[in-house]
Write a protein that holds these residues in place. Sequence first.
Motif, mmCIF file in Angstrom:
data_model
loop_
_atom_site.group_PDB
_atom_site.id
_atom_site.type_symbol
_atom_site.label_atom_id
_atom_site.label_comp_id
_atom_site.label_asym_id
_atom_site.label_seq_id
_atom_site.Cartn_x
_atom_site.Cartn_y
_atom_site.Cartn_z
ATOM 1 N N ILE A 53 0.821 -1.225 0.000
ATOM 2 C CA ILE A 53 0.000 0.000 0.000
ATOM 3 C C ILE A 53 0.852 1.271 0.000
ATOM 4 O O ILE A 53 0.315 2.367 -0.141
ATOM 5 C CB ILE A 53 -0.998 0.038 1.184
ATOM 6 C CG1 ILE A 53 -0.273 -0.018 2.528
ATOM 7 C CG2 ILE A 53 -2.018 -1.061 1.058
ATOM 8 C CD1 ILE A 53 -1.219 0.133 3.716
ATOM 9 N N HIS A 102 0.632 1.128 -4.036
ATOM 10 C CA HIS A 102 -0.622 0.785 -4.715
ATOM 11 C C HIS A 102 -1.812 1.117 -3.822
ATOM 12 O O HIS A 102 -1.733 0.966 -2.600
ATOM 13 C CB HIS A 102 -0.641 -0.703 -5.075
ATOM 14 C CG HIS A 102 0.548 -1.136 -5.877
ATOM 15 N ND1 HIS A 102 0.703 -0.841 -7.207
ATOM 16 C CD2 HIS A 102 1.661 -1.834 -5.511
ATOM 17 C CE1 HIS A 102 1.847 -1.345 -7.644
ATOM 18 N NE2 HIS A 102 2.447 -1.951 -6.626
ATOM 19 N N HIS A 103 -2.899 1.545 -4.433
ATOM 20 C CA HIS A 103 -4.073 1.958 -3.663
ATOM 21 C C HIS A 103 -5.284 1.045 -3.876
ATOM 22 O O HIS A 103 -6.049 0.812 -2.946
ATOM 23 C CB HIS A 103 -4.452 3.400 -4.017
ATOM 24 C CG HIS A 103 -3.343 4.377 -3.787
ATOM 25 N ND1 HIS A 103 -2.958 4.764 -2.526
ATOM 26 C CD2 HIS A 103 -2.514 5.016 -4.646
ATOM 27 C CE1 HIS A 103 -1.946 5.618 -2.611
ATOM 28 N NE2 HIS A 103 -1.659 5.778 -3.891
ATOM 29 N N ARG A 104 -5.463 0.535 -5.073
ATOM 30 C CA ARG A 104 -6.620 -0.296 -5.383
ATOM 31 C C ARG A 104 -6.379 -1.741 -4.965
ATOM 32 O O ARG A 104 -5.267 -2.257 -5.061
ATOM 33 C CB ARG A 104 -6.915 -0.252 -6.888
ATOM 34 C CG ARG A 104 -7.223 1.138 -7.424
ATOM 35 C CD ARG A 104 -8.587 1.589 -6.946
ATOM 36 N NE ARG A 104 -8.908 2.923 -7.429
ATOM 37 C CZ ARG A 104 -10.028 3.561 -7.139
ATOM 38 N NH1 ARG A 104 -10.936 2.988 -6.352
ATOM 39 N NH2 ARG A 104 -10.250 4.765 -7.608
ATOM 40 N N ALA A 108 -3.590 1.278 7.973
ATOM 41 C CA ALA A 108 -4.110 1.647 6.654
ATOM 42 C C ALA A 108 -5.379 2.454 6.865
ATOM 43 O O ALA A 108 -5.976 2.440 7.953
ATOM 44 C CB ALA A 108 -4.396 0.406 5.806
ATOM 45 N N ASP A 132 -9.209 5.705 1.367
ATOM 46 C CA ASP A 132 -8.929 7.036 0.835
ATOM 47 C C ASP A 132 -10.156 7.770 0.314
ATOM 48 O O ASP A 132 -10.056 8.878 -0.204
ATOM 49 C CB ASP A 132 -7.857 6.967 -0.252
ATOM 50 C CG ASP A 132 -8.313 6.176 -1.482
ATOM 51 O OD1 ASP A 132 -9.509 5.799 -1.560
ATOM 52 O OD2 ASP A 132 -7.468 5.932 -2.370
ATOM 53 N N GLY A 187 -10.126 3.101 -2.602
ATOM 54 C CA GLY A 187 -8.774 2.587 -2.432
ATOM 55 C C GLY A 187 -8.293 2.725 -1.001
ATOM 56 O O GLY A 187 -9.037 3.148 -0.105
ATOM 57 N N TYR A 188 -7.037 2.391 -0.789
ATOM 58 C CA TYR A 188 -6.439 2.443 0.556
ATOM 59 C C TYR A 188 -5.079 3.111 0.486
ATOM 60 O O TYR A 188 -4.413 3.117 -0.545
ATOM 61 C CB TYR A 188 -6.306 1.031 1.132
ATOM 62 C CG TYR A 188 -7.625 0.353 1.384
ATOM 63 C CD1 TYR A 188 -8.232 0.406 2.641
ATOM 64 C CD2 TYR A 188 -8.276 -0.333 0.360
ATOM 65 C CE1 TYR A 188 -9.450 -0.202 2.866
ATOM 66 C CE2 TYR A 188 -9.501 -0.943 0.577
ATOM 67 C CZ TYR A 188 -10.087 -0.872 1.834
ATOM 68 O OH TYR A 188 -11.300 -1.477 2.048
ATOM 69 N N GLU A 189 -4.652 3.658 1.615
ATOM 70 C CA GLU A 189 -3.340 4.276 1.724
ATOM 71 C C GLU A 189 -2.789 4.021 3.116
ATOM 72 O O GLU A 189 -3.538 3.593 4.017
ATOM 73 C CB GLU A 189 -3.428 5.775 1.450
ATOM 74 C CG GLU A 189 -4.360 6.516 2.375
ATOM 75 C CD GLU A 189 -4.565 7.965 1.935
ATOM 76 O OE1 GLU A 189 -4.915 8.781 2.822
ATOM 77 O OE2 GLU A 189 -4.381 8.272 0.743
#
Length: 254
Positions: free
Chosen positions: A18, A21-23, A51, A54, A58-60
């Motif tokens: 992460i 990558h976000h998805r 985490a 977003d 997605g995630y960050e």
Amino acid sequence: MVREGSSIDKALSVLEAIAEHHRVTDIAAATGISKSTVHRILQSLVEWGFARADGTGGYEPGPRILTLAGRVMARFDPARQAAGALRALHERTGYTTHMAVRNGDEAVYVEKLEGRRPYQMPSRIGMSLRLHSTAIGKAILAQLDDEEVRAIAARTGLPGLTAGTLTDAESLLAGLREVRERGYAVDDGENVSDIICVGAPVLDHTGQVLGGISISALVMDMTRAELEQHAQEVMSAAREVSMAMGAPLIQPTP
């Protein structure tokens, strides 16, 4: 890719992914883990604060990563992290071995292992060193762009310490281009007239230059053939130290 069946490896792999990558689909592709498993791991990471969603599906990385990183860096000791590689380099070469970290327009020695010779180097832990006239310093400068080097040269003035010191910015830049190409720097009596040093840069976890390591000897005690041989050992040790600092994987110089 992670080992099949290892839940810890899968969670750590997703956590690392992460950062780039976000998805969920991209994280799954990067890690080789199924999307359903990635989604389940992400939910746990969100609950723990490692985490966060977003808002776009997605995630960050989450705030707890920064908190943990801050606590680690507060206790981080570059010399301790480098100790094993420095000792090994010292044992292989027998020369005085140094590590220094950049501090603005200079560098500061954070470790010194005295060589197995009937003389001692005039350096000490805590002592500052110039960037333009030392092997470690030039290894550091070679990692910077030309404009930053020129700015440093303008501030420090590039004083001549011996007959061999490079005292103008353009000559220094030309030398630094050679350093970049071969991967190591040489101080051939440029800082102290009868001392020769070979140095290579150390990078930090962001891939930026942190400092450098070197070996030093009297000029009469290291032939050119020995210099070339030991330069490879210094570069190898510098890569090992950089990895210990969290630097991205560094490929050996051809």
